[in-house]
Write a protein that holds these residues in place. Structure first.
Motif, PDB file in Angstrom:
ATOM      1  N   SER A  95       0.758  -1.222  -0.131  1.00 29.98           N
ATOM      2  CA  SER A  95      -0.104  -0.009  -0.034  1.00 29.98           C
ATOM      3  C   SER A  95       1.015   1.250  -0.104  1.00 29.98           C
ATOM      4  N   LEU A 131       1.475   1.856  -3.710  1.00 29.23           N
ATOM      5  CA  LEU A 131       0.277   2.307  -4.409  1.00 29.23           C
ATOM      6  C   LEU A 131       0.153   3.836  -4.001  1.00 29.23           C
ATOM      7  N   PHE A 132       0.489   4.187  -2.792  1.00 25.22           N
ATOM      8  CA  PHE A 132       0.412   5.508  -2.354  1.00 25.22           C
ATOM      9  C   PHE A 132       1.554   6.370  -3.048  1.00 25.22           C
ATOM     10  N   ASN A 133       2.661   5.801  -3.258  1.00 27.59           N
ATOM     11  CA  ASN A 133       3.741   6.494  -4.084  1.00 27.59           C
ATOM     12  C   ASN A 133       3.586   6.901  -5.415  1.00 27.59           C
ATOM     13  N   ARG A 181       0.386   7.326  -6.714  1.00 27.62           N
ATOM     14  CA  ARG A 181      -1.063   7.556  -6.887  1.00 27.62           C
ATOM     15  C   ARG A 181      -1.351   8.644  -7.868  1.00 27.62           C
ATOM     16  N   ASN A 182      -0.179   9.599  -8.017  1.00 30.39           N
ATOM     17  CA  ASN A 182      -0.523  10.773  -9.038  1.00 30.39           C
ATOM     18  C   ASN A 182       0.012  10.418 -10.375  1.00 30.39           C
ATOM     19  N   ARG A 238      -1.049   8.777 -13.244  1.00 36.40           N
ATOM     20  CA  ARG A 238      -2.276   7.728 -13.658  1.00 36.40           C
ATOM     21  C   ARG A 238      -1.957   6.784 -14.863  1.00 36.40           C
ATOM     22  N   CYS A 259      -0.224   3.865 -12.874  1.00 36.24           N
ATOM     23  CA  CYS A 259      -1.293   2.899 -12.248  1.00 36.24           C
ATOM     24  C   CYS A 259      -2.195   2.073 -13.418  1.00 36.24           C
TER      25      CYS A 259
END
Ligand SMILES: [Zn+2]
Ligand SMILES: [Zn+2]
Ligand SMILES: [Zn+2]
Ligand SMILES: [Zn+2]
Ligand SMILES: [Zn+2]
Length: 612
Positions: free
Chosen positions: A440, A443-445, A447-448, A450, A453
């Motif tokens: 997680s 995923l946080f790292n 997150r920006n 797109r 992701c």
């Protein structure tokens, strides 16, 4: 833990059988029992020397001197270490016993113990053994008290519950004094069921009561390869290549680099001798090497390869090999730790390491090393070992290996004893740095980003599975079971270097209330819970919940009446649905007697059970 008579192996209550001559060249149970008392004799010699200093005694001891008694070779043929050849006359003996009683009554414990000790051991009566035990206990010499209580039990011949409890109390004082000083709100008490932990003051819901670190632990085989972790501190070592598995190789170099840049930073230090153990740091690697891995590393001991491979292949249930949730590695580690501790004791006692053979010194040192693990109960079907002959053979090959400082005999009895110690006491835990947390963070790292992701959606397979370890915890293992447990066990980073567990209060405790955990799933019905507890821990649960729940709708939980022809069922309590009543009267009576305390929807309760 409770309810079971301690297995006789390794507990002080099974102390020596007088006068039997045993073969001392093996490390078998019989020898170990004899040698326990030799090592306790050293503590007794220290106490005597201290008393002689305090009382300014320089009288010549008529008995052979303390040091003589501790020289094992000299008494090679006399396992009882009888202290002299002088026999007191009946009148002198009676006079001496009278004097001990006076000293004890006057509160002069040093003199009382000294007088007891001066009576030749063959002539010590039950009363003398008891007075010696009580006085040494008052002098805070718990190891000595333990020996004298067990001698009193021997002198007693018939079973004496009171003495057995006192012996247990002396053991508790010896084993747990540091814990009890650190956690003044709890007390360890013994009754006929065994040890238990009790509140000494009001403990509020949600309050942290104590923490504990494992004395031996190992990762469970089912998480070992899919959720790698540091073998020492249990922190997750999940890397992107391990998380993405086969898809990692299909990714472009650029994508892999992007992932690695955003993955939480971690170091992986593999064992320098094998690829079976990994650590998070050089410190963790060293700690493992020093405490067990130098005995078990395949680079030193080729026989361990089979065990490491077995664990790595996730073979939890394999015919003739293993059929348990905990890893067999934890037993191997325990033996490795005993071997290392033994060698350390011998080196400290100035025995030249070249002479580490199966001498009586070695057996005494082994006993001392085993002590650390002697307080864990061990109970279960003794024939189980015969259903897993392959595992027994694997262990025997490891501990009979030429690389070891001495051969440690793993016979059926020793194997069974250790197996059930782990089965009855292993608690699951791990570092709160879980694999899922690492993922997680990643995923946080990202997150920006797109784009990244979106690409990763193709490869991701959701949250990774967390690492799980099984461990033996000295204080936690004193917690008994209740189907309405009062405390919960949670993972905890006890120190920056060491993960363990934390015990938290689940519902308020008054002074004298027992701290209890649940060994089985609370969502199960009474019949299933009791059957599991009986099978795995060998006791029949009579906790408050079991007392106010029923097994089925055909008999009234309160008055036990059966429904007519078992055809018509009785209505269930609408809240817990775990009790059935023939009438409103029965329901009312049960409610008042205690059903109200345990009446809730148990399927929603959080479970905090042991590893198995
Ligand atoms: Zn580590
Ligand atoms: Zn290694
Ligand atoms: Zn119960
Ligand atoms: Zn009824
Ligand atoms: Zn109910």
């Amino acid at each position: 833990m409770m309810e079971n008579e301690h297995d006789i192996n390794g507990t002080a209550s099974s102390d020596q059988k007088d006068g039997e001559d045993h073969d001392c060249t093996t490390t078998s149970t019989t020898t170990s029992i004899i040698n326990t008392s030799i090592h306790l004799l050293k503590e007794e010699a220290d106490l005597i020397n201290r008393i002689r200093d305090i009382l300014h005694l320089d009288e010549e001891i008529q008995q052979s001197s303390v040091t003589d008694r501790l020289s094992p070779q000299k008494h090679h043929n006399d396992r009882r270490f009888s202290i002299n050849n002088i026999t007191l006359s009946a009148a002198t003996l009676e006079f001496k016993i009278e004097r001990v009683k006076q000293k004890f009554a006057a509160g002069s414990m040093e003199e009382a113990f000294y007088e007891c000790w001066k009576i030749p051991s063959e002539q010590r009566t039950l009363e003398i053994w008891k007075l010696g035990a009580e006085s040494s206990k008052k002098l805070s010499c718990f190891a000595v008290a333990e020996r004298w209580f067990s001698e009193a039990i021997n002198a007693c011949r018939s079973h004496n519950t009171d003495l057995n409890i006192k012996l247990e109390q002396a053991r508790i004082a010896r084993f747990y004094s540091t814990y009890l000083l650190r956690y003044p709100m709890i007390d360890i008490r013994v009754d006929s069921r065994g040890k238990g932990i009790y509140a000494k003051r009001v403990i509020s819901t949600g309050e942290d009561i104590f923490t504990d670190i494992p004395i031996v632990h190992s990762q469970t085989v089912d998480t070992l390869t899919i959720s790698p972790a540091c073998a020492t501190c249990t922190t997750s070592l999940l890397t992107p290549s391990l998380y993405f598995e086969t898809s990692w190789l299909q990714m472009s170099d650029k994508l892999r680099k992007q992932i690695e840049d955003n993955w939480p930073k971690m170091t992986i230090v593999p064992c320098t001798g094998c690829h079976y153990e990994i650590y998070c740091s050089e410190e963790c690697r060293l700690k493992a090497w020093v405490s067990y891995h130098r005995i078990l590393c395949p680079s030193n001991n080729s026989a361990t390869v089979e065990l490491y491979q077995f664990c790595a292949n996730r073979q939890i249930i394999v015919r003739e090999t293993w059929n348990s949730i905990f890893s067999p590695m934890i037993i191997a580690k325990l033996w490795a730790m005993i071997i290392i501790d033994t060698v350390d004791h011998l080196v400290n006692d100035n025995t030249s390491s070249s002479s580490i053979i199966n001498s009586i010194e070695t057996s005494t040192a082994i006993e001392r090393a085993k002590e650390k693990f002697s307080d864990f109960i061990s109970t279960g079907d003794e024939t189980y070992v015969y259903t897993i002959p392959r595992m027994l053979r694997i262990m025997q090959n490891i501990f009979d290996h030429s690389s070891l400082p001495f051969r440690y005999e793993v016979d059926e009895k020793e194997f069974t004893y250790r197996f059930y110690q782990i089965a009855c006491n292993a608690q699951s835990f791990s570092s709160p740095t879980y694999a899922a947390m690492i993922y997680s963070h990643f995923l946080f790292n990202i997150r920006n980003d797109r784009n990244l992701c979106q690409i990763l959606q193709k490869y991701s397979h959701g949250e990774p599975r967390d690492q799980v370890f099984g461990g033996l915890f000295l204080l936690q293992s004193c917690l008994n079971h209740s189907c309405d447990n009062s405390v919960e066990i949670m993972d905890c980073q006890v120190t920056p270097e060491q993960a363990g567990i934390k015990v938290r209060c689940k519902h308020q405790l008054k002074p004298g209330d027992e701290l209890t955990i649940n060994y089985v799933d609370l969502g199960l019905g009474r019949r299933a819970r009791r059957a599991m507890l009986k099978r795995a821990y060998n006791f029949w649960c009579e906790c408050i919940r079991c007392r106010f729940e029923g097994d089925d709708c055909n008999s009234c939980t309160e008055c036990r009446k059966y429904s007519e022809n078992n055809r018509k069922s009785f209505p269930a309590c609408s809240r817990c649905r775990a009790a059935w009543y023939c009438s409103a009267d029965c329901q009312k009576r049960a409610w008042k007697r205690g059903h109200k305390i345990i009446c809730r929807d148990w399927t929603k309760e959080r479970s905090s059970s042991s590893a198995n």
